[in-house]
Design an enzyme around this catalytic site. Structure first.
Site, short mmCIF file in Angstrom:
data_model
loop_
_atom_site.label_atom_id
_atom_site.label_comp_id
_atom_site.label_asym_id
_atom_site.label_seq_id
_atom_site.Cartn_x
_atom_site.Cartn_y
_atom_site.Cartn_z
N GLY A 189 -5.77 24.67 -11.87
CA GLY A 189 -4.33 23.96 -11.83
C GLY A 189 -3.67 25.34 -12.03
O GLY A 189 -3.99 26.09 -12.84
N LYS A 248 -13.25 19.55 9.71
CA LYS A 248 -13.15 20.60 10.93
C LYS A 248 -14.80 20.31 11.09
O LYS A 248 -15.49 20.51 12.53
CB LYS A 248 -12.23 21.57 11.09
CG LYS A 248 -12.58 22.36 12.57
CD LYS A 248 -11.32 21.67 13.59
CE LYS A 248 -10.73 22.03 14.37
NZ LYS A 248 -9.66 21.31 15.26
N CYS A 283 -11.99 24.83 -14.93
CA CYS A 283 -11.05 26.03 -15.53
C CYS A 283 -9.58 25.25 -16.11
O CYS A 283 -9.47 24.37 -17.00
CB CYS A 283 -9.59 26.75 -14.42
SG CYS A 283 -9.00 28.38 -14.89
N TYR A 284 -8.96 24.25 -15.61
CA TYR A 284 -7.88 23.93 -16.13
C TYR A 284 -8.04 22.30 -16.34
O TYR A 284 -7.94 22.17 -18.07
CB TYR A 284 -6.40 23.98 -15.28
CG TYR A 284 -5.39 22.91 -15.79
CD1 TYR A 284 -4.12 23.54 -16.40
CD2 TYR A 284 -5.52 21.19 -15.40
CE1 TYR A 284 -3.47 22.71 -16.77
CE2 TYR A 284 -4.36 20.67 -15.96
CZ TYR A 284 -3.90 21.57 -16.29
OH TYR A 284 -1.96 20.45 -17.35
N HIS A 308 -14.75 29.70 -11.32
CA HIS A 308 -14.94 28.87 -10.50
C HIS A 308 -16.05 28.51 -9.83
O HIS A 308 -16.73 29.53 -8.95
CB HIS A 308 -13.68 28.85 -9.32
CG HIS A 308 -12.31 29.20 -10.37
ND1 HIS A 308 -11.76 27.68 -9.85
CD2 HIS A 308 -11.61 29.73 -11.02
CE1 HIS A 308 -10.20 28.08 -10.76
NE2 HIS A 308 -10.31 28.53 -10.73
N VAL A 312 -11.23 19.35 19.70
CA VAL A 312 -12.08 18.34 19.39
C VAL A 312 -11.42 17.14 18.80
O VAL A 312 -12.73 16.52 18.69
CB VAL A 312 -13.20 19.49 18.38
CG1 VAL A 312 -13.72 18.60 17.52
CG2 VAL A 312 -13.18 20.95 19.06
N ASP A 313 -10.56 17.25 17.66
CA ASP A 313 -10.43 15.98 16.89
C ASP A 313 -9.98 14.98 17.92
O ASP A 313 -10.97 13.81 17.80
CB ASP A 313 -9.67 16.80 16.09
CG ASP A 313 -9.41 18.32 15.47
OD1 ASP A 313 -10.73 17.60 15.60
OD2 ASP A 313 -7.91 18.38 15.32
N SER A 343 -10.20 14.04 21.34
CA SER A 343 -11.92 14.21 21.42
C SER A 343 -13.26 13.44 20.65
O SER A 343 -13.46 12.05 21.72
CB SER A 343 -12.48 15.24 22.38
OG SER A 343 -11.83 15.94 22.84
N GLU A 366 -16.81 26.58 -7.04
CA GLU A 366 -16.69 26.27 -6.35
C GLU A 366 -15.94 27.54 -5.57
O GLU A 366 -16.95 28.13 -3.92
CB GLU A 366 -15.51 25.54 -5.95
CG GLU A 366 -14.68 26.47 -6.12
CD GLU A 366 -14.09 25.68 -7.09
OE1 GLU A 366 -14.84 26.16 -7.72
OE2 GLU A 366 -12.49 26.37 -7.63
#
Ligand code: XMP
Length: 514
Positions: A55, A370, A82-83, A169, A227-228, A230, A171
């Site tokens: 953060g 997605k 981190c934070y 990090h 896509v969403d 459907s 990630e």
């Protein structure tokens, strides 16, 4: 949801969604939650691990976000990033200080203890840092696990209580062994089995929808063919069959054959209860004389809601409205810290929610990213043609016709777009490109065809590569292909005598022209 859950407590890091995705890569479900979540409420869930995110704040700053200290006494493993690491230090009695030299970007990491979190990680590797504060004194019971040039405590652990912290990090992709570190945490330390699969998601979601909707009620859904919506339609249809009524609104701003292919796929192939409404005249009438892009968007949004409401009303007795909301929209709309990322991008939702209808919302994809939605689609046997589709904006061709939108101009653009997209497909470029389309410009240019001078429209074609649409680069389509596309457009589409290729990146340009 899933039987195992990792909670990511959100302290405002721009990488939070990335943490979630990295956890899910190991087939473990996770949720991003605000910092005010209580230890008592965590105890009630089957939480296998907690990650405290990074953060922008400094832990000693006034109004710095904090969390319930009891979280560290639940017996659940915690990883502070981190934070998150600095906050853990402060709350458990250690000390954090401002660094003399901030560390941004790549930093050489030296692992001093290769147990648990750093299992299989080499002694020396590259990590990615972004911090102005660091841990000066560890809380009692903690051992140092790693150091870097400017940070003597770059990672620590209390092995007994299963509390871990990393200053870098894991990630982000630039941290060489970030994936293994996250795997060590979720699989070895939290002992998650990894039962989060798209197959289990489909099964659980279908039974959840049945429970919520009951045996009689009806659901309406605005199906755009993207896509969403459907995938949402297929999931709900599997759960309640024809009690799901999909409404497809042809606003006159669609691409060539779009309405036909939606009917073909959903009505014929999947036997979904689909109502197609041709409202193109109504939309084009409302748009008459309008040039301003934002005005166009507002008119289209408002008109969509009106048409949709009318159709839903005709269905009668509807209690639920389904939407294809995804996790990033949900996170953005309830971000704990306000700021620009907290405002939901209303223009990205087809039409928005008709409030007056007082319907209950069903959003079965609201915890998915997605790529996970595409995987669910594959699980449901959705054709690749739908799953691999480029994004198409809600206002459709209206924001690709610069200036006034008329049926004649839409017709020209539909033909141009069709030639461009089919060329990308036949040259195996479509799937390598994030989004491609044509734009009709409000200028005419002089040309010569046969022996005659022409004075016709100019079109721009645009193709971009991107990961998420936030940043994008223009696609390096081979010149021969561009040449052929231009020839076909000018030869086959009446009213066009010039084609230009857009070579702007985002930023500073946007993907769409309006
Ligand atoms: P920009 O032009 O902002 O586009 O770089 C980023 C992505 O968003 C899409 N876009 C829209 N989608 N309604 C939508 O549903 C809109 O008004 C809208 N404007 C842009 C754009 O197609 C691209 O994928």
């Amino acid at each position: 949801m899933a039987t195992e859950d990792i909670l990511i407590i959100d302290f405002g890091s721009q990488y939070n969604q990335l943490i979630a995705r990295k956890v899910r890569e190991h087939d473990v479900f996770c949720e991003i939650v605000p910092p005010d979540i209580s230890a008592a409420s965590i105890r009630k869930k089957n939480v296998k691990g907690i990650i405290l995110s990074g953060g922008p704040a400094s832990v000693y700053a006034k109004n710095a976000p904090s969390c319930d200290k009891e979280i560290f006494s639940l017996g659940i493993p915690v990883l502070g990033i981190c934070y998150g690491m600095q906050l853990m230090t402060k709350l458990l009695g250690g000390k954090v200080e401002r660094t003399r030299f901030r560390e941004y970007g790549r930093a050489a990491l030296t692992v001093t203890n290769r147990r648990m979190l750093f299992k299989h990680i080499p002694k020396k590797s590259v990590s990615w840092m972004s911090h102005g504060d660091k841990v000066k004194r560890m809380p009692q019971g903690f051992t140092r696990l790693a150091l870097s040039k400017n940070t003597s405590i770059a990672a620590f652990a209390d092995f007994r209580r299963r509390l871990y912290g990393v200053q870098f990090h894991p990630e982000v992709v630039h941290t060489e062994h970030g994936k293994t570190i996250i795997k060590n945490f979720v699989k070895d330390i939290c002992r998650c089995s990894g039962d989060w699969s798209m197959r289990s998601f489909v099964k659980d979601t279908i039974s959840e929808i049945r429970k919520v909707v009951g045996k009689k009620e009806k659901v309406v859904l605005g199906l755009s063919g993207g896509v969403d919506s459907s995938v949402t339609a297929l999931l709900i249809n599997k759960a309640i069959g024809h009690r799901l009524v999909c409404i497809f609104v042809d606003n006159g701003l669609l691409r060539k054959n779009e309405a036909g292919s939606v009917k073909e796929i959903f009505q014929k192939h999947f036997k979904i209860n689909l109502k197609c409404v041709d409202a193109s005249k109504y939309f084009l009438n409302e748009l008459r004389g309008v040039q301003d892009p934002e005005k166009k968007r507002k008119i289209i949004g408002r008109t969509f809601i009106k048409v949709f409401e009318e159709e839903a009303h005709k269905v009668g007795g509807v209690k639920f409205l389904a939407q294809g909301t995804l996790y990033p929209d949900l996170i953005e709309s309830r971000s704990a810290f306000g700021g620009p990322s907290a405002t939901i991008k209303t223009h990205h939702n087809v039409g928005g929610l008709p409030k007056e209808m007082k319907l209950k919302l069903i959003e079965p994809l609201k915890y998915l990213f997605k790529d996970e939605v595409r995987r669910v689609g594959r699980e449901l046997k959705m054709p690749q043609e739908v799953l691999g589709r480029h994004p198409f904006p809600g206002p459709g061709l209206a924001v690709r016709i610069i200036g006034e939108v008329t049926k004649a101009r839409c017709d020209i653009l539909r033909e141009v777009d069709d030639r461009f997209i089919s060329a990308l497909r036949s040259n195996n470029l479509y799937d390598k490109i994030w989004q491609a389309f044509a734009v009709l410009l409000p200028i005419k240019s002089v040309g010569v065809m046969g022996d005659e001078r022409t004075y016709e429209n100019v079109v721009a074609i645009r193709a971009v590569t991107s990961l998420d649409g936030m940043t994008a680069d223009w696609a390096k389509i081979p010149h021969e292909v561009l040449g052929k596309v231009s020839n076909r457009i000018i030869n086959e589409v009446n009213g066009v005598n010039r084609v230009v290729y857009d070579i702007s990146s985002k930023p500073p340009s946007t993907i769409e022209w309006e």
